[in-house]
Write a protein that holds these residues in place. Structure first.
Motif, short mmCIF file in Angstrom:
data_model
loop_
_atom_site.label_atom_id
_atom_site.label_comp_id
_atom_site.label_asym_id
_atom_site.label_seq_id
_atom_site.Cartn_x
_atom_site.Cartn_y
_atom_site.Cartn_z
N ALA A 155 8.40 5.11 3.14
CA ALA A 155 8.37 6.46 4.10
C ALA A 155 9.44 7.42 3.66
CB ALA A 155 8.24 6.07 5.53
N VAL A 156 10.69 6.77 3.48
CA VAL A 156 11.80 7.74 3.41
C VAL A 156 11.76 8.33 1.87
CG1 VAL A 156 14.24 7.89 3.06
CG2 VAL A 156 13.31 6.34 4.91
N LEU A 157 11.34 7.63 0.85
CA LEU A 157 11.13 8.12 -0.47
C LEU A 157 10.09 9.38 -0.47
CD1 LEU A 157 11.27 5.08 -2.74
CD2 LEU A 157 12.88 6.94 -2.55
N ALA A 158 8.70 9.08 0.41
CA ALA A 158 7.82 9.93 0.47
C ALA A 158 7.95 11.24 1.32
CB ALA A 158 6.44 9.18 0.89
N ARG A 159 8.81 11.06 2.15
CA ARG A 159 9.06 12.20 3.10
C ARG A 159 10.51 12.64 3.08
NH1 ARG A 159 5.96 14.93 4.28
NH2 ARG A 159 7.06 15.65 5.95
N PHE A 217 2.43 9.11 10.45
CA PHE A 217 1.31 10.10 10.27
C PHE A 217 1.94 11.59 10.87
CE2 PHE A 217 -2.18 12.54 12.18
CZ PHE A 217 -3.00 12.30 11.01
N ALA A 218 2.66 11.61 11.90
CA ALA A 218 3.02 12.81 12.46
C ALA A 218 3.97 13.22 11.45
CB ALA A 218 3.66 12.71 13.80
N MET A 219 4.93 12.67 10.64
CA MET A 219 5.65 13.36 9.62
C MET A 219 5.15 13.71 8.60
SD MET A 219 8.28 10.02 9.92
CE MET A 219 9.54 10.33 8.24
N SER A 220 3.93 13.21 8.21
CA SER A 220 3.33 13.36 6.83
C SER A 220 2.11 14.66 7.15
CB SER A 220 2.32 12.09 6.50
OG SER A 220 2.96 11.00 6.32
N ILE A 221 1.68 14.79 8.43
CA ILE A 221 0.82 15.89 8.44
C ILE A 221 1.31 17.06 8.28
CG2 ILE A 221 1.30 16.27 11.01
CD1 ILE A 221 -2.50 16.11 9.31
N ALA A 244 18.74 10.06 3.97
CA ALA A 244 17.72 9.08 3.66
C ALA A 244 18.43 7.70 3.77
CB ALA A 244 17.23 9.52 2.11
N ILE A 245 19.45 7.53 3.10
CA ILE A 245 19.98 6.32 3.49
C ILE A 245 20.27 5.79 4.98
CG2 ILE A 245 22.20 5.02 3.01
CD1 ILE A 245 22.48 6.29 0.41
N ALA A 246 20.64 6.76 5.77
CA ALA A 246 20.87 6.57 7.09
C ALA A 246 19.51 6.26 7.82
CB ALA A 246 21.39 7.69 7.90
N LEU A 247 18.42 6.83 7.30
CA LEU A 247 17.15 6.36 7.84
C LEU A 247 16.29 5.32 7.48
CD1 LEU A 247 16.12 10.42 8.32
CD2 LEU A 247 16.95 8.91 10.11
N LEU A 248 16.83 4.48 6.57
CA LEU A 248 16.07 3.54 5.75
C LEU A 248 15.88 2.59 6.94
CD1 LEU A 248 17.75 3.00 2.45
CD2 LEU A 248 15.50 3.64 2.81
N ALA A 249 16.68 2.15 8.03
CA ALA A 249 16.41 1.19 8.81
C ALA A 249 15.30 1.60 9.66
CB ALA A 249 17.43 1.05 9.53
N LEU A 250 14.97 2.86 9.89
CA LEU A 250 13.89 3.36 11.01
C LEU A 250 12.55 3.35 10.25
CD1 LEU A 250 15.65 6.43 12.96
CD2 LEU A 250 14.80 3.99 13.55
N VAL A 258 0.99 -1.19 -0.06
CA VAL A 258 -0.09 0.04 -0.15
C VAL A 258 0.76 1.41 -0.06
CG1 VAL A 258 -1.84 1.42 1.35
CG2 VAL A 258 -1.91 -1.13 1.27
N LEU A 259 2.00 1.46 0.97
CA LEU A 259 2.82 2.48 0.86
C LEU A 259 3.70 2.57 -0.40
CD1 LEU A 259 4.20 2.17 4.63
CD2 LEU A 259 2.38 3.61 3.68
N TRP A 260 4.06 1.50 -1.14
CA TRP A 260 4.76 1.56 -2.20
C TRP A 260 3.83 2.23 -3.39
CZ3 TRP A 260 9.55 1.70 -3.28
CH2 TRP A 260 10.48 1.00 -2.22
N VAL A 261 2.59 1.87 -3.60
CA VAL A 261 1.39 2.41 -4.44
C VAL A 261 1.36 3.92 -4.04
CG1 VAL A 261 -0.79 2.59 -5.15
CG2 VAL A 261 0.37 0.19 -4.81
N ALA A 262 1.37 4.11 -2.98
CA ALA A 262 1.25 5.76 -2.51
C ALA A 262 2.52 6.57 -3.00
CB ALA A 262 0.95 5.66 -0.94
N VAL A 263 3.59 5.76 -2.73
CA VAL A 263 4.83 6.52 -3.15
C VAL A 263 4.92 6.90 -4.70
CG1 VAL A 263 7.34 6.38 -3.39
CG2 VAL A 263 6.16 5.82 -1.06
#
Length: 242
Positions: free
Chosen positions: A90-94, A134-138, A79-85, A20-25
């Motif tokens: 989510a990283v691509l979208a945000r 959600f907090a990141m996206s808002i 972004a690479i550093a945050l992939l694990a989190l 679902v997230l991949w489709v959204a991205v």
């Protein structure tokens, strides 16, 4: 019980990399491509009115592309550093799209803290990830809404000012850009002496590029100036810290 889908699991990637997230991205990046095509078409239409030749447009497009390389590299590293989190979608979208790692990480941390959890620890469950995402996206949503509401108002104000004093609007955008970049730059100076070194090195490199471009007619240096100054600042700071 399927712990992976329970929300209490710490297997964040099972949720973060969901289809679902991949489709959204994918939808987000389709919108970006369409927007870019619209902007480029609009530029070609209004270029004659602004006395811009096809060559001027090519130079402006090329300058924008080159200038985006340096900041994009910095965003990619974060972004690479945050992939694990947060997972790839989510990283691509945000982080990869908005580019404000500071805001996104802060928003996610505050959201996790509100649930008594910490990012990257055993308390970072799927439920916490959903709330953090959600907090990141808002923040991005509110920025898009404010831009949607304020842009027409600013456009009317721009037209009104131009009728009163056309020369003023030729100065205001440049002053706004100088003020914005100066504010961002000076904020970094208070962090450490290494930030001062990077700031000074990039400023000197950019000044030299502009001087050479104007003195010797090397117009390409104006296009590559930002990228060159970033590389010089990184190199000088590395040498100073090593």
């Amino acid at each position: 019980m399927n712990v992976t889908a329970s929300g209490a699991s710490t297997d964040i990637m099972a949720v973060a990399n969901s289809p679902v997230l991949w489709v959204a991205v994918a939808g987000i990046f389709v919108v970006i491509v369409v927007q870019s095509a619209i902007y480029m078409t609009a530029v070609r239409k209004v270029a004659p009115v602004a006395d811009m030749s096809p060559e001027d447009m090519k130079v402006s497009f090329r300058s924008g592309a080159v200038s985006a390389i340096g900041p994009s590299l910095a965003v990619c590293l974060v972004a690479i550093a945050l992939l694990a989190l947060f997972g790839t979608p989510a990283v691509l979208a945000r982080i990869g799209l908005i580019g404000s790692a500071a805001y996104d990480v802060s928003a996610a941390s505050i959201a996790a803290d509100s649930m008594g959890a910490k990012l990257g620890t055993d308390t970072y469950t799927q439920n916490v990830f959903v709330v953090a995402f959600f907090a990141m996206s808002i923040g991005g949503v509110m920025w898009m809404l404010s831009a949607l509401v304020l842009t027409p108002l600013l456009k009317r104000g721009d037209a009104k000012i131009r009728t009163v004093n056309p020369a003023l609007m030729a100065v205001v955008p440049s002053a706004a850009l100088i003020g914005a970049f100066a504010s961002l730059g000076f904020q970094e100076l208070t962090k450490s002496s290494y930030h001062i070194v990077a700031f000074a090195a990039s400023a000197v490199a950019m000044g030299i590029c502009l001087f050479v471009a104007r003195t010797f007619g090397k117009g390409w240096l104006r296009e590559w100036g930002l990228g060159i100054s970033i590389l010089v600042a990184l190199t000088v700071t590395y040498l100073v810290t090593s």
